[in-house]
Design an enzyme around this catalytic site. Structure first.
Site, PDB file in Angstrom:
ATOM      1  N   HIS A   1       7.643  95.317   2.002  1.00 20.08           N
ATOM      2  CA  HIS A   1       8.943  94.763   2.352  1.00 20.08           C
ATOM      3  C   HIS A   1       8.797  93.298   2.769  1.00 20.08           C
ATOM      4  O   HIS A   1       9.303  92.851   3.804  1.00 20.08           O
ATOM      5  CB  HIS A   1       9.576  95.583   3.493  1.00 20.08           C
ATOM      6  CG  HIS A   1      11.077  95.520   3.541  1.00 20.08           C
ATOM      7  ND1 HIS A   1      11.748  94.366   3.817  1.00 20.08           N
ATOM      8  CD2 HIS A   1      12.038  96.448   3.354  1.00 20.08           C
ATOM      9  CE1 HIS A   1      13.050  94.609   3.806  1.00 20.08           C
ATOM     10  NE2 HIS A   1      13.245  95.872   3.506  1.00 20.08           N
TER      11      HIS A   1
ATOM     12  N   HIS B   1      14.837  99.565  14.466  1.00 23.47           N
ATOM     13  CA  HIS B   1      15.566  98.647  13.587  1.00 23.47           C
ATOM     14  C   HIS B   1      16.966  98.484  14.171  1.00 23.47           C
ATOM     15  O   HIS B   1      17.284  99.080  15.193  1.00 23.47           O
ATOM     16  CB  HIS B   1      15.595  99.302  12.190  1.00 23.47           C
ATOM     17  CG  HIS B   1      15.904  98.371  11.070  1.00 23.47           C
ATOM     18  ND1 HIS B   1      15.368  97.125  10.954  1.00 23.47           N
ATOM     19  CD2 HIS B   1      16.683  98.537   9.948  1.00 23.47           C
ATOM     20  CE1 HIS B   1      15.806  96.564   9.842  1.00 23.47           C
ATOM     21  NE2 HIS B   1      16.614  97.393   9.217  1.00 23.47           N
TER      22      HIS B   1
ATOM     23  N   ASP C   1      19.581  97.579   0.709  1.00 28.60           N
ATOM     24  CA  ASP C   1      18.348  97.400  -0.076  1.00 28.60           C
ATOM     25  C   ASP C   1      17.522  98.681  -0.150  1.00 28.60           C
ATOM     26  O   ASP C   1      16.551  98.757  -0.888  1.00 28.60           O
ATOM     27  CB  ASP C   1      17.505  96.234   0.473  1.00 28.60           C
ATOM     28  CG  ASP C   1      17.128  96.386   1.937  1.00 28.60           C
ATOM     29  OD1 ASP C   1      17.931  96.941   2.701  1.00 28.60           O
ATOM     30  OD2 ASP C   1      16.020  95.944   2.318  1.00 28.60           O
TER      31      ASP C   1
HETATM   32 ZN   LIG Z   1      15.091  96.671   4.129  1.00 30.89          ZN
HETATM   33 ZN   LIG Z   2      17.170  97.554   7.120  1.00 36.14          ZN
END
Ligand SMILES: [Zn+2]
Ligand SMILES: [Zn+2]
Length: 247
Positions: free
Chosen positions: A212, A84, A11
């Site tokens: 987001h 992340h 994305d």
């Molecule tokens: Zn993302």
């Molecule tokens: Zn991501």
């Protein structure tokens, strides 16, 4: 002139080849630099090779690491790491301090003719006029802090982002979920809107933009309310909206 990529999840990168193609098709000639984590060069060159695409402009790709600073005469970009599932970069864009305001009224009063002498004073140097020394600080105010914008998406709230975002004029932070999905946020390496608000508060940022947002929210207003309860200066921008950041 520069595109900053945070990480290599689809994305965040699948739109890039199409965009490069469109820019070239639309006649862009100006150089473009893509900045991102390790792997971004391989991705862009592989796609361009497979589809036989040659940009009409000079395309540069630079892979960066947390702790690096990208320097430009007008601004700096600090690179840090988000938290992340895979390596993910966060960026703080910071303008260099701007020179103070020049006082033209006072300059006229002192009999300084408009032209090169004004320029000299504005650039911080002193002048000599009819035997008198006039320093720049007599006519120019203190230098003004440049704007700072921090971008941290696809990240859990974390100390390194708080540090990176310190005193931002605008913090754009991951706000994928609302409080009822806090476990999901933790499991997928994202943040809730309230967690983003805490980062804004801790970093003493001036304004927070929620970003987001998960597609599961048709109406994201509860996220805005939850963030505002922690940090009132929060906005929920729509795609393509222009947000002005007053100095
Ligand atoms: Zn993302
Ligand atoms: Zn991501």
């Amino acid at each position: 002139m520069r595109i900053l990529i945070s990480h290599l999840h689809g994305d965040h990168v699948f739109g890039l080849p199409g965009m490069l193609h469109s820019l070239s098709f639309m006649g862009r000639t100006r150089e473009l630099e893509i900045i991102g984590p390790k792997g971004i060069a391989e991705l862009v060159t592989a796609v361009n090779r497979v589809v036989t695409f040659y940009a009409n402009f000079d395309l540069r790709i630079r892979e960066v690491r947390p702790g690096q600073i990208i320097r430009d005469p007008e601004y700096k970009i600090h690179v840090s790491a988000g938290k992340h599932g895979i390596p993910c970069l966060a960026y703080a864009f910071e303008e260099v301090p701007k020179p103070g305001r020049f006082n033209p009224g006072k300059a006229k009063k002192l009999g300084i003719p408009e032209g090169p002498l004004w320029k000299k004073l504005q650039s911080g140097r002193g002048i000599k006029l009819k035997g008198r020394c006039i320093s720049s600080s007599e006519l120019v105010g203190p230098s003004r802090k440049g704007l700072k914008i921090t971008y941290a998406v696809d990240t859990r709230p974390c100390p390194q982002v708080v540090k990176l975002a310190s005193r931002s004029d605008l913090l754009i932070h991951d706000s994928c979920f609302d409080e009822t999905a806090a476990t999901k946020a933790r499991d997928y390496g994202h943040s809730t809107a309230a967690e983003a608000a805490h980062v804004a508060k801790k970093s003493r940022s001036r304004r927070l933009a929620l970003f987001h947002i998960s597609a599961m929210y048709e109406d994201a207003s509860p996220l805005l309310a939850q963030a505002k309860a922690v940090f009132p200066e929060t906005i929920l921008p729509h795609d393509m909206v222009t947000v002005s950041v007053p100095p």
